[in-house]
Enzyme design. Structure first.
Site, mmCIF file in Angstrom:
data_model
loop_
_atom_site.group_PDB
_atom_site.id
_atom_site.type_symbol
_atom_site.label_atom_id
_atom_site.label_comp_id
_atom_site.label_asym_id
_atom_site.label_seq_id
_atom_site.Cartn_x
_atom_site.Cartn_y
_atom_site.Cartn_z
ATOM 1 N N ARG A 182 83.419 1.191 9.915
ATOM 2 C CA ARG A 182 83.024 2.118 10.972
ATOM 3 C C ARG A 182 81.583 2.603 10.823
ATOM 4 O O ARG A 182 80.823 2.625 11.794
ATOM 5 C CB ARG A 182 83.980 3.323 10.999
ATOM 6 C CG ARG A 182 85.274 3.071 11.741
ATOM 7 C CD ARG A 182 86.413 3.903 11.177
ATOM 8 N NE ARG A 182 86.708 3.488 9.816
ATOM 9 C CZ ARG A 182 87.518 2.460 9.531
ATOM 10 N NH1 ARG A 182 88.087 1.792 10.490
ATOM 11 N NH2 ARG A 182 87.731 2.117 8.272
ATOM 12 N N THR A 183 81.198 2.996 9.611
ATOM 13 C CA THR A 183 79.861 3.563 9.446
ATOM 14 C C THR A 183 78.782 2.522 9.730
ATOM 15 O O THR A 183 77.851 2.774 10.501
ATOM 16 C CB THR A 183 79.686 4.136 8.032
ATOM 17 O OG1 THR A 183 80.694 5.116 7.793
ATOM 18 C CG2 THR A 183 78.325 4.785 7.885
ATOM 19 N N LYS B 112 70.150 -9.118 -9.265
ATOM 20 C CA LYS B 112 69.219 -9.625 -10.275
ATOM 21 C C LYS B 112 68.671 -8.500 -11.160
ATOM 22 O O LYS B 112 67.853 -8.749 -12.035
ATOM 23 C CB LYS B 112 68.055 -10.346 -9.603
ATOM 24 C CG LYS B 112 68.471 -11.480 -8.675
ATOM 25 C CD LYS B 112 67.260 -12.049 -7.948
ATOM 26 C CE LYS B 112 67.663 -13.123 -6.956
ATOM 27 N NZ LYS B 112 66.508 -13.652 -6.200
ATOM 28 N N ARG C 132 74.134 3.135 2.045
ATOM 29 C CA ARG C 132 75.392 3.467 1.377
ATOM 30 C C ARG C 132 75.319 2.914 -0.035
ATOM 31 O O ARG C 132 74.964 1.754 -0.235
ATOM 32 C CB ARG C 132 76.603 2.900 2.108
ATOM 33 C CG ARG C 132 77.896 3.021 1.283
ATOM 34 C CD ARG C 132 79.135 2.765 2.080
ATOM 35 N NE ARG C 132 79.397 3.862 2.997
ATOM 36 C CZ ARG C 132 80.511 3.961 3.726
ATOM 37 N NH1 ARG C 132 81.449 3.029 3.659
ATOM 38 N NH2 ARG C 132 80.674 4.980 4.542
ATOM 39 N N HIS D 4 78.773 12.431 2.460
ATOM 40 C CA HIS D 4 78.730 11.531 3.616
ATOM 41 C C HIS D 4 78.399 12.417 4.829
ATOM 42 O O HIS D 4 79.262 12.710 5.650
ATOM 43 C CB HIS D 4 80.083 10.851 3.789
ATOM 44 C CG HIS D 4 80.077 9.657 4.697
ATOM 45 N ND1 HIS D 4 79.012 9.358 5.534
ATOM 46 C CD2 HIS D 4 81.019 8.699 4.929
ATOM 47 C CE1 HIS D 4 79.303 8.262 6.214
ATOM 48 N NE2 HIS D 4 80.506 7.843 5.868
#
Length: 392
Positions: free
Chosen positions: A138-139, A168, A189, A217
């Site tokens: 959703r986000t 890496k 995120r 959030h």
């Protein structure tokens, strides 16, 4: 004449907003969109008229027309004409009620934007980079949809933890410095708490926190509060039940910070012992004069609440403690029994995804607001992109 470093008043970046009084050296690197002429004139600031009406097809049937979107009109505390007060969205503590009201007004306007309308091209020429080090449906999709619905373009990394140079060993700071050269705004995120703050302190373009581990959030909290206002018709004086994984749930932490800005709010915490709400949130609520209570009786709490906010027990936060996870999962379920005691005007919310903590037979009840809640995320994120890139 003695040589000296010339200084000029500019907006200086920080996660709590732009500082109009800050002065930095003119030989420092400043993005052109960061340097403003600031006459401090309020004549061109768009004053919010707030919610006038709303399509009946979207309104929940149990909220009267007089209750919907009746926010007090207040002058925004902007320091420069048209400039959004924040340069990054990192945590819920950044907002006050005036800014929240303004964001909600813009979000409401975003609902009216149709394909090929003038508003659908306001971000044409802008590029948004989505850096997601954790899974998201959703986000990520709502941010990408929001950008495209406003005419912008998207550079996306669905699993940056595995399919970027992070695999890496590249540091987050180096990734941010690189990606900001390709884009105008970064949506991040990350699996580590505090990662969004680190990114914001590194970047010279706006950064939006789309979830940082067990931290916060904030855009979820914004859409949650927007949804409560739409569904219940008010934000002051509500009773809110937070249920489920309150220790690891960044959504409930951010929501608690944000809802504490309103008057006469009562919060109930209902959680298994292993995932109870942490003391920092309780202490913050107490300092803000917010009444809160812990309970083990979901039915009793549901009978008193305007909003029951259910969350899933987050298995990914338990590591190898599988036995603890299994003990917590399934303890508190929103089902028909909860609906039977839930007030008729109340709603059930969930940040999604759900597992089995809300039974599917609840979905058909008009008080089940979680899919309407998810859709509101699109409009809130459209509003934030517009405000961070163009201002009011």
């Amino acid at each position: 004449m003695a040589s000296s470093t010339l200084t000029a008043p500019v907006m200086q970046k920080g996660i709590h907003g732009w500082n109009p009084c800050a002065r930095i050296s003119s030989n420092a690197r400043v993005n052109s969109h960061r340097t403003l002429n600031c006459p401090l004139s309020m004549s061109t600031v768009r004053k919010p008229h707030f919610f006038r009406a709303h399509p009946a097809s979207i309104n929940p049937p149990h909220v009267s027309a007089s209750q919907r979107y009746s926010l007090d009109t207040k002058k925004f505390p902007v320091s420069c004409a048209g400039k959004f007060q924040l340069d990054d969205v990192i945590e819920s503590q950044q907002f006050d009620t005036d800014i929240l009201n303004g964001i909600f007004e813009v979000a409401f306007e975003m609902e009216k934007i149709e394909k090929n309308s003038p508003g659908s091209n306001i971000l044409k020429g802008y590029l948004m980079a989505t850096l997601f080090y954790e899974p998201s449906t959703r986000t990520r999709l709502s941010f990408e949809s929001a950008m495209k619905r406003l005419g912008g373009e998207v550079l996306t990394t669905e699993n940056a933890r595995e399919f970027s140079s992070a695999a890496k060993g590249e540091t987050l700071e180096d990734t941010i410095r690189t990606v900001e050269g390709y884009s105008d705004i970064i949506i991040l995120r990350h699996f580590e708490g505090g990662a969004a703050k680190r990114a914001a302190s590194t970047a010279t373009i706006p950064v939006i926190n789309a979830g940082d581990g067990p931290g916060q959030h904030p855009t979820q909290a914004l859409l949650d509060v927007y949804t409560i206002k739409r569904e219940i018709g008010r934000l002051d004086g509500i009773s809110l039940g937070l249920v489920g994984d309150l220790a690891n749930g960044r959504t409930v932490r951010s929501l608690a910070y944000l809802i504490a800005k309103y008057k006469k709010v009562k919060i109930y915490f209902v959680a298994p012992d292993v995932v109870k709400m942490k003391d920092d949130i309780k202490d913050y609520l107490t300092s803000m004069g917010v009444e809160w209570e812990e309970s083990s009786d979901l039915l009793e709490v549901a009978s008193k609440c305007d909003v029951v906010y259910q969350t899933r027990i987050q298995k990914e936060r338990f590591g190898e403690r599988i036995a603890l996870y299994e003990a917590a999962r399934g303890k508190y379920i929103v089902d028909k029994k909860v609906l039977d005691v839930l007030p008729k005007h109340a709603v059930i919310m969930h940040p999604l995804p759900r597992l089995d903590e809300i039974t599917v037979d609840v979905d058909s009840d008009p008080r089940a607001a979680y899919f309407r809640q998810a859709k509101n995320g699109l409009y809130i994120r459209m509003a934030l992109l517009k405000l961070l890139l163009l201002g009011w």
